[in-house]
Design a protein around this motif. Structure first.
Motif, PDB file in Angstrom:
ATOM      1  N   ARG A 115      36.074  39.531  27.923  1.00  0.00           N
ATOM      2  CA  ARG A 115      36.176  37.933  27.419  1.00  0.00           C
ATOM      3  C   ARG A 115      35.026  37.220  28.632  1.00  0.00           C
ATOM      4  O   ARG A 115      34.123  36.481  28.398  1.00  0.00           O
ATOM      5  CB  ARG A 115      37.315  37.152  27.672  1.00  0.00           C
ATOM      6  N   GLU A 116      35.034  37.943  29.855  1.00  0.00           N
ATOM      7  CA  GLU A 116      34.193  37.256  30.849  1.00  0.00           C
ATOM      8  C   GLU A 116      32.843  37.783  30.412  1.00  0.00           C
ATOM      9  O   GLU A 116      31.828  36.989  30.779  1.00  0.00           O
ATOM     10  CB  GLU A 116      34.609  37.643  32.344  1.00  0.00           C
ATOM     11  N   MET A 117      32.666  38.833  30.368  1.00  0.00           N
ATOM     12  CA  MET A 117      31.162  39.312  29.776  1.00  0.00           C
ATOM     13  C   MET A 117      30.672  38.921  28.709  1.00  0.00           C
ATOM     14  O   MET A 117      29.511  38.232  28.668  1.00  0.00           O
ATOM     15  CB  MET A 117      31.448  41.146  29.629  1.00  0.00           C
ATOM     16  N   GLU A 118      31.453  38.381  27.736  1.00  0.00           N
ATOM     17  CA  GLU A 118      31.153  37.594  26.427  1.00  0.00           C
ATOM     18  C   GLU A 118      30.399  36.133  26.988  1.00  0.00           C
ATOM     19  O   GLU A 118      29.442  35.749  26.593  1.00  0.00           O
ATOM     20  CB  GLU A 118      32.059  37.400  25.639  1.00  0.00           C
ATOM     21  N   LYS A 119      31.397  35.585  27.856  1.00  0.00           N
ATOM     22  CA  LYS A 119      31.122  34.215  28.244  1.00  0.00           C
ATOM     23  C   LYS A 119      29.797  34.081  29.110  1.00  0.00           C
ATOM     24  O   LYS A 119      29.056  33.171  28.895  1.00  0.00           O
ATOM     25  CB  LYS A 119      32.652  33.687  29.107  1.00  0.00           C
ATOM     26  N   ASN A 120      29.679  35.351  29.754  1.00  0.00           N
ATOM     27  CA  ASN A 120      28.529  35.413  30.510  1.00  0.00           C
ATOM     28  C   ASN A 120      27.242  35.895  30.150  1.00  0.00           C
ATOM     29  O   ASN A 120      26.261  35.989  30.745  1.00  0.00           O
ATOM     30  CB  ASN A 120      28.869  35.890  31.987  1.00  0.00           C
ATOM     31  N   GLN A 149      30.445  27.574  25.975  1.00  0.00           N
ATOM     32  CA  GLN A 149      31.130  28.735  25.017  1.00  0.00           C
ATOM     33  C   GLN A 149      32.399  28.425  24.149  1.00  0.00           C
ATOM     34  O   GLN A 149      32.551  28.950  23.265  1.00  0.00           O
ATOM     35  CB  GLN A 149      31.401  29.775  26.104  1.00  0.00           C
ATOM     36  N   LYS A 157      27.720  25.568  30.059  1.00  0.00           N
ATOM     37  CA  LYS A 157      29.068  26.379  29.992  1.00  0.00           C
ATOM     38  C   LYS A 157      29.663  25.778  28.790  1.00  0.00           C
ATOM     39  O   LYS A 157      30.814  25.353  28.783  1.00  0.00           O
ATOM     40  CB  LYS A 157      29.891  25.993  31.238  1.00  0.00           C
ATOM     41  N   GLU A 160      26.630  38.906  29.144  1.00  0.00           N
ATOM     42  CA  GLU A 160      26.598  40.205  29.770  1.00  0.00           C
ATOM     43  C   GLU A 160      26.602  41.550  28.982  1.00  0.00           C
ATOM     44  O   GLU A 160      26.561  42.610  29.589  1.00  0.00           O
ATOM     45  CB  GLU A 160      27.481  40.270  31.122  1.00  0.00           C
ATOM     46  N   ALA A 183      40.425  40.346  29.861  1.00  0.00           N
ATOM     47  CA  ALA A 183      39.734  39.208  30.323  1.00  0.00           C
ATOM     48  C   ALA A 183      38.217  39.715  30.904  1.00  0.00           C
ATOM     49  O   ALA A 183      37.625  38.993  30.901  1.00  0.00           O
ATOM     50  CB  ALA A 183      40.649  39.042  31.648  1.00  0.00           C
ATOM     51  N   LYS A 184      38.297  40.957  31.329  1.00  0.00           N
ATOM     52  CA  LYS A 184      36.976  41.530  31.506  1.00  0.00           C
ATOM     53  C   LYS A 184      35.943  41.560  30.594  1.00  0.00           C
ATOM     54  O   LYS A 184      34.895  40.706  30.961  1.00  0.00           O
ATOM     55  CB  LYS A 184      36.898  42.960  32.115  1.00  0.00           C
ATOM     56  N   LYS A 233      44.026  42.737  31.668  1.00  0.00           N
ATOM     57  CA  LYS A 233      42.905  42.644  32.494  1.00  0.00           C
ATOM     58  C   LYS A 233      41.846  43.236  31.985  1.00  0.00           C
ATOM     59  O   LYS A 233      40.709  42.456  32.130  1.00  0.00           O
ATOM     60  CB  LYS A 233      43.080  43.613  33.682  1.00  0.00           C
TER      61      LYS A 233
END
Length: 90
Positions: free
Chosen positions: A58-63, A85, A83, A65, A55-56, A52
């Protein structure tokens, strides 16, 4: 600023972070190990918690952030908008 770093440090599995990036640093889009901005060590008895937390991150990297950027490069703007990435550049 580095708001993503602050969030990463609060993750349940966070152990340590190595980075040379701080406020005022110049950052480019990471395309390989040589251009990465740092590394994070995550450890927990519960694999689901580690998954988890990964995943958090990776989500920040993708966005985009992890950092507050003074100005985004055209490439970063295009990647965010389209999009893209998952593309690799060589």
């Amino acid at each position: 600023g580095t708001p993503g770093y602050d969030i990463i440090k609060t993750l349940p599995s966070f152990v340590s972070m190595e980075t040379g990036v701080g406020i005022g640093s110049y950052v480019e889009h990471t395309v390989d190990l040589l251009t990465c901005v740092g590394s994070v060590i995550l450890v927990h008895d519960d694999k689901e918690i580690v998954d988890k937390d990964i995943a958090k991150i990776r989500e920040m990297e993708k966005n985009n952030e992890l950092f507050e950027l003074k100005s985004k490069s055209r490439l970063m703007n295009a990647m965010s908008t389209l999009k893209l990435q998952s593309l690799s550049f060589s």
